[in-house]
Design an enzyme around this catalytic site. Structure first.
Site, short mmCIF file in Angstrom:
data_model
loop_
_atom_site.label_atom_id
_atom_site.label_comp_id
_atom_site.label_asym_id
_atom_site.label_seq_id
_atom_site.Cartn_x
_atom_site.Cartn_y
_atom_site.Cartn_z
N ASN A 1 39.36 38.40 35.06
CA ASN A 1 40.03 39.31 35.98
C ASN A 1 41.44 39.53 35.43
OD1 ASN A 1 41.21 40.69 38.08
ND2 ASN A 1 41.15 38.97 39.53
N TRP A 2 41.63 40.67 34.80
CA TRP A 2 42.93 40.94 34.16
C TRP A 2 44.02 41.26 35.18
CZ3 TRP A 2 41.92 44.62 29.35
CH2 TRP A 2 41.28 43.88 28.35
N LYS A 3 43.62 41.53 36.42
CA LYS A 3 44.60 41.94 37.46
C LYS A 3 45.41 43.14 36.94
CE LYS A 3 44.38 37.36 39.36
NZ LYS A 3 44.99 36.28 40.11
N HIS B 1 38.92 40.53 46.71
CA HIS B 1 39.81 39.54 46.11
C HIS B 1 40.96 39.22 47.07
CE1 HIS B 1 42.70 37.65 43.44
NE2 HIS B 1 41.68 37.38 42.65
N GLU C 1 37.01 31.34 45.51
CA GLU C 1 38.37 31.23 44.98
C GLU C 1 39.31 30.70 46.05
OE1 GLU C 1 39.09 33.82 41.28
OE2 GLU C 1 39.59 35.03 43.03
N SER D 1 42.80 29.31 38.64
CA SER D 1 43.46 28.61 37.53
C SER D 1 42.50 27.95 36.56
CB SER D 1 44.45 27.56 38.05
OG SER D 1 45.44 28.16 38.82
N GLY E 1 41.47 34.31 35.77
CA GLY E 1 42.53 35.31 35.82
C GLY E 1 43.42 35.18 34.60
P1 PGA Z 1 43.84 32.65 38.05
O1 PGA Z 1 43.26 33.90 38.85
O2 PGA Z 1 42.78 32.19 37.11
O3 PGA Z 1 45.05 33.21 37.33
O4 PGA Z 1 44.19 31.62 39.06
C1 PGA Z 1 41.95 33.91 39.34
C2 PGA Z 1 41.78 35.04 40.31
O5 PGA Z 1 42.69 35.28 41.14
O6 PGA Z 1 40.77 35.77 40.26
#
Ligand code: PGA
Length: 255
Positions: free
Chosen positions: A10-12, A96, A166, A214, A235
């Site tokens: 998930n590149w956000k 999300h 999550e 994370s 992410g």
């Molecule tokens: P993260 O994000 O791996 O940076 O915690 C995961 C997510 O929010 O999908």
């Protein structure tokens, strides 16, 4: 039932330019030529999808991070599931926590899941609590999220729905975040499987459940081996091709 592992990035709202997006995607695509048993999905910002669709391979599938219900219409600023499918996108993250924080409700997510399925996308439904209270109220919260988001969905289409657990308190950008353990993940995924099987009967057996929060190249094996999951949603670590490839390779070699 043996299910294929799936690693989702998930590149956000990253990276900043289409050039950087192409480079990162290309590095991942190049590094997975030997991967056979693991599905790989990269969920990129809308504006990069067309470019990435040009360089995608059969091994790295494209995903979006949201999709509005329907095909076209007077919905300023939105992008529909139908438009995404036409572009070559096959997966979509829905519900999300960062979108729920903007006010997206379980009811909104439910409509988006139905539309995504109708237009051929595989929804990745995110659920998870913001915090853990001593009374274990987080179990009822996750149950409510699942029941409302999956309301009215037919048993026959559930095999295409992926659930991502999550816990918001473990996401890398949550202030004062804490690490979740594989035990936290396993306990919740057992609970989630029970809810899914009560709702969808034996069809629920084909649904894949992921852990996200994370995840990195060091703890991926622990979550995959002991977290009760079929894959991971990464992410921050998906923005680094080397780390993301390590996570993919861990999944590929675990069973
Ligand atoms: P993260 O994000 O791996 O940076 O915690 C995961 C997510 O929010 O999908």
């Amino acid at each position: 039932m043996i299910k294929r592992k799936i690693i989702v990035g998930n590149w956000k709202m990253n990276p900043r330019t289409v050039k950087e997006a192409g480079k990162l995607f290309g590095e991942v695509a190049k590094g997975v030529s030997r991967v056979k048993k693991t599905d790989i999905v990269i969920c990129a910002p809308f504006i990069f999808l067309e470019e990435l669709a040009e360089i995608r391979t059969s091994k790295v599938k494209l995903g979006a991070q949201d999709a509005f219900p329907g095909d076209t219409g007077a919905f300023t600023g939105e992008v529909s599931a139908d438009m995404l499918y036409e572009l070559g996108v096959r997966y979509v993250i829905l519900g999300h926590s960062e979108r729920r924080a903007f006010g997206e409700s379980n009811n909104d997510v439910n409509k988006k899941i139905k539309s995504a399925l109708a237009y051929g996308l595989w929804p990745i439904l995110c659920v998870g609590e913001s915090d853990r209270d001593h009374n274990h109220g987080y179990f009822s919260l996750v149950k409510m999220q699942l029941e409302k988001c999956l309301a009215g969905i037919s048993k026959n289409s559930v095999g295409k729905i992926i659930i991502a657990y999550e816990p918001v308190w473990a996401i890398s950008t949550t202030p004062d975040r804490r690490d979740a353990t594989a035990d936290d993940s396993r306990e919740m995924t057992i609970f989630i499987r029970k809810i899914l099987s009560d709702k969808f009967g034996k069809n629920a057996g084909s649904m894949r459940i992921l852990y996200g929060g994370s995840v990195n190249e060091k703890d991926a094996s622990e979550f995959l081996e002991n977290g009760g999951v079929d894959g991971l949603l990464a992410g921050k670590s998906s923005l680094n091709a080397k780390k993301f490839l390590e996570i993919i390779n861990t999944a590929e070699h675990i069973f």
